[in-house]
Design an enzyme around this catalytic site. Structure first.
Site, PDB file in Angstrom:
ATOM      1  N   GLU A 191       0.877  -1.191   0.000  1.00 24.49           N
ATOM      2  CA  GLU A 191       0.000   0.000   0.000  1.00 24.49           C
ATOM      3  C   GLU A 191       0.899   1.222   0.000  1.00 24.49           C
ATOM      4  OE1 GLU A 191      -3.632  -1.628   2.904  1.00 24.49           O
ATOM      5  OE2 GLU A 191      -2.026  -0.429   3.744  1.00 24.49           O
ATOM      6  N   GLY A 208       2.410   4.760  -0.835  1.00 29.73           N
ATOM      7  CA  GLY A 208       1.919   6.079  -1.232  1.00 29.73           C
ATOM      8  C   GLY A 208       3.112   6.935  -1.619  1.00 29.73           C
ATOM      9  N   ARG A 262       3.953  19.656   5.254  1.00 26.45           N
ATOM     10  CA  ARG A 262       4.950  18.817   5.933  1.00 26.45           C
ATOM     11  C   ARG A 262       6.038  19.610   6.667  1.00 26.45           C
ATOM     12  NH1 ARG A 262       7.920  15.535   3.727  1.00 26.45           N
ATOM     13  NH2 ARG A 262       7.718  13.807   5.161  1.00 26.45           N
ATOM     14  N   TYR A 278       5.925  18.765  10.575  1.00 29.70           N
ATOM     15  CA  TYR A 278       6.972  17.942  11.203  1.00 29.70           C
ATOM     16  C   TYR A 278       8.383  18.479  10.973  1.00 29.70           C
ATOM     17  CZ  TYR A 278       3.700  14.536   8.868  1.00 29.70           C
ATOM     18  OH  TYR A 278       2.671  13.874   8.277  1.00 29.70           O
ATOM     19  N   CYS A 293      -0.362  33.503   8.984  1.00 25.62           N
ATOM     20  CA  CYS A 293      -0.064  34.170  10.253  1.00 25.62           C
ATOM     21  C   CYS A 293       0.305  33.102  11.282  1.00 25.62           C
ATOM     22  CB  CYS A 293      -1.269  34.981  10.705  1.00 25.62           C
ATOM     23  SG  CYS A 293      -1.793  36.143   9.451  1.00 25.62           S
ATOM     24  N   GLU A 294       1.363  32.391  10.969  1.00 22.83           N
ATOM     25  CA  GLU A 294       1.881  31.289  11.775  1.00 22.83           C
ATOM     26  C   GLU A 294       3.362  31.272  11.497  1.00 22.83           C
ATOM     27  OE1 GLU A 294       1.331  28.775  13.747  1.00 22.83           O
ATOM     28  OE2 GLU A 294      -0.837  29.027  14.005  1.00 22.83           O
TER      29      GLU A 294
HETATM   30  C1  LIG Z   1      -0.540   6.232   4.964  1.00 23.31           C
HETATM   31  C2  LIG Z   1      -0.752   4.800   4.738  1.00 23.31           C
HETATM   32  C3  LIG Z   1      -0.094   4.142   3.700  1.00 23.31           C
HETATM   33  C4  LIG Z   1       0.907   4.813   2.807  1.00 23.31           C
HETATM   34  O1  LIG Z   1       2.029   5.219   3.507  1.00 23.31           O
HETATM   35  P1  LIG Z   1       3.319   5.792   2.744  1.00 23.31           P
HETATM   36  O2  LIG Z   1       4.198   6.249   3.846  1.00 23.31           O
HETATM   37  O3  LIG Z   1       2.819   6.916   1.911  1.00 23.31           O
HETATM   38  O4  LIG Z   1       3.875   4.700   1.935  1.00 23.31           O
HETATM   39  C5  LIG Z   1      -0.391   2.813   3.499  1.00 23.31           C
HETATM   40  N1  LIG Z   1      -1.286   2.159   4.267  1.00 23.31           N
HETATM   41  C6  LIG Z   1      -1.941   2.761   5.277  1.00 23.31           C
HETATM   42  C7  LIG Z   1      -2.929   1.979   6.073  1.00 23.31           C
HETATM   43  C8  LIG Z   1      -1.694   4.092   5.549  1.00 23.31           C
HETATM   44  O5  LIG Z   1      -2.332   4.694   6.555  1.00 23.31           O
END
Ligand SMILES: *Cc1c(COP(=O)(O)O)cnc(C)c1O
Length: 419
Positions: free
Chosen positions: A272, A274, A310, A314, A341-342
């Site tokens: 999964e 991203g 980001r 962080y 304004c931060e």
């Molecule tokens: C955010 C998330 C991802 C993706 O995370 P990346 O750091 O972008 O690879 C995959 N699975 C779940 C359940 C997430 O919450």
């Protein structure tokens, strides 16, 4: 390694004739090559599937590019499920990895046939009452403790809100088995933005060993194991990028050592990802509109943390290139700020850059994931457009910029704002 943007000054001068800054720009060629590489690297596993984490870049045009390579969607909310559904993903193409899930979201996920990845043992009863237990289900595992590679602490699952404990996992899967589940998935996400080839193989080892025990103790069929997200990217020029082939070889090694001898050589792997899929293939393009000389040297740009949160959230590092000055010496120290304004609305603090003049275009790198999508409307700031740089060099708008009308839309019942 020197970080070079995927666009140059001439291209941006051309694009800004049609689309004013700021905007997020995505590199279609980069996205495609990377997706193809991921599938190639994992081609040894027959059922391999990447469920793109929609929250990273929730744009239908991006989802449809990834769909061409066989990617599905990993969703965690109703609107993400709706977007996946609208883009033509269905059934086994959708993973629903949510937590603290509202009832109507489980119901919708079930209706469109998404694979539900349960976050907690109490959700078994909750789900059953809402829409019944499906024949295929996945559970999210959190072994607790601290997740280490050699002596490096990668992350702290013991402090993470997600997942079943080991005991709950065995108990939960037993209950689900008795309720008629035929095929199980096992999922864990134990460390984020890892810039090492060792994370996935180590995670895979934990999951594979657990899967074998579950299979043996409960007699259940584990159909897929989900390594989830967490493969990182080199935001800083001194970081070494991950090698997806090396990562895949590491995973295959533990697969062959643990799953195959247990008679589980048919388990499909899924991911999964991203950040890894999109972050390097997007950038935020912004223009220097002010310079300020007070206690420090400031460059004010036309983007702000509402476009990219980001750094403010962080203190994340995002590399910056001043277009047209790629080879100029970085002999000026600046804070690069937005207009909120931060005081944390700074894309860079004490960053050495070439001398910046008003009107210069700045490329903020690696914003393709968790960039636009984390945007917000503080100070009444509006979210920018998203543009796709196509392989032939042309540009397509894949999301228009917000207008004041969008900002005021939630007052449409009042009659106060007439457009
Ligand atoms: C955010 C998330 C991802 C993706 O995370 P990346 O750091 O972008 O690879 C995959 N699975 C779940 C359940 C997430 O919450």
């Amino acid at each position: 390694m020197k970080k070079t943007p995927f666009v140059n000054l001439e291209q941006i001068q051309e694009i800004t004739k049609t689309y004013p800054t700021p905007f997020h720009l995505y590199d279609e060629k980069g996205i495609r090559e990377n997706a193809a590489r991921l599938y190639d690297a994992f081609s040894w596993n027959k059922g391999f599937k990447e469920y793109f984490a929609v929250k990273a870049t929730p744009n239908p045009f991006i989802l449809q590019i990834l769909q061409e390579y066989g990617c599905g969607c990993d969703c965690s909310s109703l609107t993400e499920l709706m977007m996946a559904d609208a883009c033509g993903f269905s059934g086994r193409d959708i993973m629903f990895s949510s937590n603290d899930t509202p009832a109507e979201e489980f119901a919708f996920a079930r209706k469109i046939g998404a694979t539900i990845n349960l976050d907690d043992i109490t959700h078994i009863d909750f789900l059953e009452q809402i829409c019944g237990i499906p024949e295929v289900i996945s559970c999210r595992y959190n072994p607790g403790g601290i997740f280490k590679i050699s002596n490096d602490i990668m992350d702290n699952p013991g402090e993470a809100k997600y997942g079943f404990t080991t005991e709950q996992l065995f108990e939960g899967m037993r209950i689900l088995r008795d309720k008629g589940v035929k095929e199980f998935g096992l999922h864990a996400f134990l460390a984020s933005n890892t810039v090492t080839n060792e994370y996935y193989p180590l995670l895979a080892k934990v999951l594979f060993e657990t899967a074998v025990k579950l299979h043996e103790e409960l007699g259940i069929h584990i159909g897929f194991i989900n390594l989830s997200g967490g493969i990182g990217i080199p935001y800083r020029p001194d970081q070494e990028p991950n090698d997806i082939y090396e990562i895949s070889r590491g995973v295959k090694k533990v697969y062959d050592e643990i799953l195959v001898p247990a008679g589980m050589g048919d388990v499909s792997l899924c991911t999964e990802l991203g950040r890894y899929m999109l972050a390097p293939y997007g950038c935020l393009v912004t223009k220097a509109i002010h310079e300020k000389h007070t206690h420090k040297e400031y460059i004010g740009v036309d983007a702000c943390a509402a476009n990219l949160m980001r750094p403010a959230m962080y203190g994340a590092y995002h590399h910056i290139t001043v277009l047209g000055k790629e080879d100029a010496p970085c002999d000026h120290k600046y804070d690069v700020t937005g207009s909120l304004c931060e005081n944390n609305d700074k894309f860079a603090v004490d960053r050495m850059l070439p001398e910046i003049e008003i009107g210069d275009y700045l490329v903020i790198h690696d914003t393709g994931a968790h960039g636009y999508s984390m945007g917000y409307n503080y100070n009444g700031r509006l979210r920018s457009a998203e543009l796709l740089l196509k392989e032939d060099g042309s540009v397509k708008m894949i999301r228009r910029a917000e207008t004041p009308r969008d900002y005021f839309a939630t007052f449409d019942f009042t009659g106060l704002f007439k457009h």
